[in-house]
Design an enzyme around this catalytic site. Structure first.
Site, PDB file in Angstrom:
ATOM      1  N   VAL A   8      15.684   3.177 -20.697  1.00  0.00           N
ATOM      2  CA  VAL A   8      15.120   4.228 -19.767  1.00  0.00           C
ATOM      3  C   VAL A   8      16.185   4.713 -18.880  1.00  0.00           C
ATOM      4  CG1 VAL A   8      12.760   3.026 -19.673  1.00  0.00           C
ATOM      5  CG2 VAL A   8      14.744   2.427 -17.821  1.00  0.00           C
ATOM      6  N   ARG A   9      15.685   5.882 -18.301  1.00  0.00           N
ATOM      7  CA  ARG A   9      16.668   6.663 -17.309  1.00  0.00           C
ATOM      8  C   ARG A   9      18.079   7.308 -18.105  1.00  0.00           C
ATOM      9  NH1 ARG A   9      16.023   2.412 -12.268  1.00  0.00           N
ATOM     10  NH2 ARG A   9      13.746   2.415 -12.365  1.00  0.00           N
ATOM     11  N   GLY A  10      17.718   8.017 -19.272  1.00  0.00           N
ATOM     12  CA  GLY A  10      18.676   8.778 -19.776  1.00  0.00           C
ATOM     13  C   GLY A  10      18.463  10.235 -20.387  1.00  0.00           C
TER      14      GLY A  10
END
Length: 345
Positions: free
Chosen positions: A233-235
């Site tokens: 997550v978070r890219g």
């Protein structure tokens, strides 16, 4: 004899004055601010007021860094310096080094790795360039605040051709560490031509609390020409509060890519989302920010936050490439390099 002494003196002066090299020095990308774009460059705020661009250690002394102690000594303070890694730097445990201002920290073509070295800001310093570096860390350093690049104050930061290599992870495991945090009052930042890989959590951007509205508007940030590979997550990131221009990036092998959270103003353009997009996780939209996408592949859906009225063209001029070109370009040129740096625009 006098003529020989005179010749020796002139030759010695030539060695001292020869630019770009020193005895024992190493080759490095001494590109100054070539390739700088976006908010870290010459940009305006929402009121149309211009600011100067990031210069880092431009025109400062070139210092060749051979040890962690060298890095601690020279990265702090406000004197302009260009710090060149002459050796890979490694520590057996988490080692924090404080960032000052007016610095360029650049890896040489041969030696560019910082292992278990964690860089963090203090006070209101800024005007720093991080270039041609590889960040590595041990998997057991995995707490919530274990973040190798932590910027929470100051303005004008440029992160360029940097690799965060990560490590193997278990998506259902207990890891809480991230690769990068940029928030609180840190402002006017560009991340470009960089690679983020192999990590459960990628980037957390904007103050990490949904109730701290005094940080609304921070940071102004450009995320351009980057490669996000195997981030669960978070890219490109979890974004709150700030203004985020996300253009010409490639995300692949992900569960969730862009998380839209409290008061984030996100303008997304011509990004390419690869494996993982079929699971519907390109947008993780909390419904509390503002978002607009133009031209990304595949088309983004599941948006619940309202459209943003903000357009980064009001802050600076820029160009875009197609998603297909972006995928090819960043796969080849993003991250730290052993030869000449190639810049996207």
């Amino acid at each position: 004899m006098k003529r020989l002494c005179l010749w020796f003196t002139v030759f010695s002066l030539f060695l001292v004055l020869l630019p770009g090299k020193a005895l024992g020095a190493v080759d490095f990308p001494n590109t100054s601010t070539n390739g700088l774009l976006g908010f870290a460059g010459n940009a305006k705020n929402e009121k149309g007021i211009s600011k100067t661009g990031t210069t880092g250690g431009k025109n400062g002394q070139i210092v060749y860094i051979q040890s962690v102690n060298d890095l601690k000594t020279h990265l702090g303070g406000s004197t302009p310096k260009i710090l060149v890694l002459q050796n890979d730097l490694s520590a057996s445990a988490k080692t924090t080094v404080t960032i000052g201002s007016n610095k360029t920290l650049v890896g040489s073509y041969a030696k560019k790795t910082l292992k278990n070295i964690y860089l963090t800001t203090s006070s209101a310093f800024g005007n720093v360039i991080f270039q041609n570096l590889t960040f590595e860390h041990s998997p057991q350093i995995n707490g919530n605040n274990d973040i190798q690049l932590y910027l929470d104050s100051g303005m004008n930061y440029w992160i360029d051709h940097v690799t965060f290599s990560g490590h193997s992870y278990n998506a259902s495991g207990s890891d809480l560490d991230k690769l990068v945090y940029i928030g609180k009052s840190a402002d006017y930042i560009t991340i470009s031509n960089s690679k983020f890989a192999n990590h459960k959590y990628g980037l957390i951007l904007g103050y990490p609390d949904d109730s701290q509205h005094q940080y609304d508007g921070y940071p102004h940030m450009t995320i351009a020409n980057n490669y996000f590979e195997n981030l669960y997550v978070r890219g490109p990131g979890l974004m709150r509060y700030g203004y985020f221009h996300v253009k010409n990036n490639y995300s692949n092998n992900f569960n969730q890519a862009i998380t839209i959270a409290t008061k984030a103003k996100i303008y997304s353009e011509y990004n390419y989302f690869g494996k993982g997009s079929e699971k519907g996780g390109i947008l993780d939209d909390k419904g509390t920010g503002y978002f607009k996408d133009i031209g990304s592949y595949p088309s983004l859906n599941k948006q619940t936050s309202p459209l943003t009225s903000w357009n980064p063209g009001s802050n600076y001029s820029y160009r875009v490439q197609t998603p297909e070109y972006t995928k090819e370009f960043v796969t080849k040129y993003a991250g730290s390099q052993s030869t000449t740096l190639v810049f996207g625009y």
